[in-house]
Enzyme design. Structure first.
Site, PDB file in Angstrom:
ATOM      1  CB  SER A 214       0.513   3.716  -4.699  1.00  0.00           C
ATOM      2  OG  SER A 214      -0.762   3.414  -4.157  1.00  0.00           O
TER       3      SER A 214
ATOM      4  N   GLY B 142       0.815  -1.213   0.000  1.00  0.00           N
ATOM      5  CA  GLY B 142       0.000   0.000   0.000  1.00  0.00           C
ATOM      6  C   GLY B 142       0.845   1.258   0.000  1.00  0.00           C
TER       7      GLY B 142
ATOM      8  N   GLY C 283       1.600   4.670   3.725  1.00  0.00           N
ATOM      9  CA  GLY C 283       2.629   3.826   3.120  1.00  0.00           C
ATOM     10  C   GLY C 283       3.652   4.631   2.344  1.00  0.00           C
TER      11      GLY C 283
ATOM     12  CE1 TYR D  70     -10.742  -1.540   9.184  1.00  0.00           C
ATOM     13  CE2 TYR D  70     -11.495  -0.536  11.229  1.00  0.00           C
ATOM     14  CZ  TYR D  70     -10.553  -0.638  10.221  1.00  0.00           C
ATOM     15  OH  TYR D  70      -9.426   0.141  10.260  1.00  0.00           O
TER      16      TYR D  70
ATOM     17  N   GLY E 143      -0.707   7.898   0.781  1.00  0.00           N
ATOM     18  CA  GLY E 143      -1.035   7.884   2.197  1.00  0.00           C
ATOM     19  C   GLY E 143       0.118   7.528   3.108  1.00  0.00           C
TER      20      GLY E 143
ATOM     21  CE  LYS F 121      -6.309  -3.129  -4.736  1.00  0.00           C
ATOM     22  NZ  LYS F 121      -7.740  -3.496  -4.651  1.00  0.00           N
TER      23      LYS F 121
END
Length: 425
Positions: A19, A17, A23, A168, A21, A42
């Protein structure tokens, strides 16, 4: 702020993750040391609403001083994970750290959670974390200072963190259980396995898409999590494992005293929204937005005289919708573009609607003439608090006071209407 030391120079860090935020901010922080970053996410093609791809992130990483390997990785796909890990080892010679950041969220109650969404959360959060860790571990075991860091919460078993969104919570806690188990399993091998979790809401493009731009006022930047993870990766892996760190608490122990720099809006640095799963009960969180202070309790707000909805009679809902109707406008319709249905429970059980999609807007009793974009269900007392300015929709939803079906993003737009009505009810 944690200053870069250069300790991560030449180390290879695999980040899911990455790409955008949190990460991506972790990647950029490590890149400033000269680290090798595997951007595993992704998004290969631009998202229509969310900025950033694995390739744009890779460019930023290299501009910051690191080396990058962008890899298209869906953590649910074992073949893609294995390929990315093998390519990373081939390019950089090994893997020294893994950041399990990829996550999916759906804050829905049991009856509103379809199994497709349930499977998505569990396959990304729990299974994805386990899978990527499993594939990286043979290489981590060869590293002189191996770390796994999961962006996941402490295992707080208070029932109020389960009831509003049990699916969640289970999925997110699965990531934390990986910390608990793997830390002990690989302790003798010197692999550090820890978790980092924000103390407050963190503003990212994905969160803004869900809750609107105003949420940034009560949030911190992803950099606070990145600084925490960076500092943790610089430590001897044999000296710290099996811990659940909260970013602010960790950084205070590292000597950071001024957190103003991390606030999206420095004027709100003391009015931040606490994050999920911490030892803060919903009553305290409920007061966060009510008057801007993160330490206000609900009973303090209930004693406030600012709310002007009267207590006499049994027509308070009717009174509210009369005021709403008088304050609708074409401007509000253009800003909102949605139809809402309200299922009020409790003492004044009834169904109402607000049409902020057509003409100058309309409101009234009964179901709307067109399908609702969002249906909000709540007890009449919480309904009064919400329209009286004591309770923000986002806060009500997060703490289980408000049940939403349909578009969460559009439901959060009701805050514009709330702000307009607060002085008139």
């Amino acid at each position: 702020m944690i200053t870069n030391t250069g300790k991560l120079a030449g180390r290879t860090i695999f980040i899911t993750g990455a790409s955008r935020g949190i990460g991506k901010q972790i990647a950029l922080k490590a890149a400033r040391d000269g680290a090798n970053i595997v951007v595993a996410a992704k998004t290969a093609d631009p998202h229509p609403k969310l900025p950033g791809t694995i390739y744009s992130a890779a460019k930023e990483i290299e501009a910051a001083g690191g080396k990058a390997l962008p890899c298209v990785v869906d953590v649910r796909d074992e073949t893609q994970v294995i390929s990315a890990v093998e390519n990373a080892v081939k390019k950089f010679g090994g893997i020294d750290a893994l950041i399990n950041n990829a996550s999916a969220i759906s804050l829905t109650r049991t009856l509103d959670t379809d199994m497709k969404r349930y499977d998505l959360m569990h396959n990304i959060n729990t299974r994805g974390t386990f899978l990527v860790s499993k594939i990286c571990l043979p290489y981590l075991l060869k590293s002189p200072n191996p770390h796994i860091v999961n962006i996941s919460p402490p295992l707080n078993l208070a029932p109020h963190w389960f009831a509003p969104h049990v699916a969640y919570t289970m999925a997110k806690y699965g990531m934390s259980m990986c910390v608990l188990g793997m830390a002990e399993e690989f302790k003798e091998n010197g692999v550090a396995v820890n978790a980092v979790w924000p103390k407050t809401a963190i503003h990212t493009a994905a969160i803004e898409m869900l809750t609107g731009p105003d949420s940034s006022n009560h949030s911190r930047k992803p950099e606070i999590v990145a600084d925490t993870v960076y500092s943790l990766l610089c430590r001897d892996s044999r000296s710290v494992t099996g811990q659940f760190f909260v970013d602010e608490d960790y950084l205070r122990n590292e000597g950071v005293t001024d957190f103003t720099q991390y606030a999206c809006n420095p004027e709100y640095k003391d009015k931040l929204m606490p994050d999920f799963f911490l030892d803060i009960d919903p009553v305290t969180i409920l007061g966060t937005f009510a008057k801007g202070g993160a330490t206000k309790a609900l009973n303090d707000q209930a004693a406030s005289k600012d709310t002007k909805v009267t207590d006499s009679g049994g027509d308070k809902v009717q009174e509210i919708f009369t005021v709403i109707q008088a304050n609708l406008s074409s401007e509000l319709v253009n800003k909102t573009g949605a139809i809402f249905q309200f299922n009020v429970k409790g003492d004044e059980a009834s169904t109402w609607f607000i049409d902020l999609k057509n003409g100058k807007g309309t409101a009234g009793k009964g179901e709307p003439g067109q399908p609702a974009d969002a249906t909000l269900t709540m007890d009449s007392k919480n309904f009064f608090a919400m329209f009286g300015g004591k309770l923000k929709p986002a806060t009500a939803f997060m703490t289980g006071k408000l049940k939403i079906t349909g578009s969460l993003q559009k439901a959060m737009k009701l805050e514009t209407l709330m702000n307009r009505l607060k002085s008139k009810l």
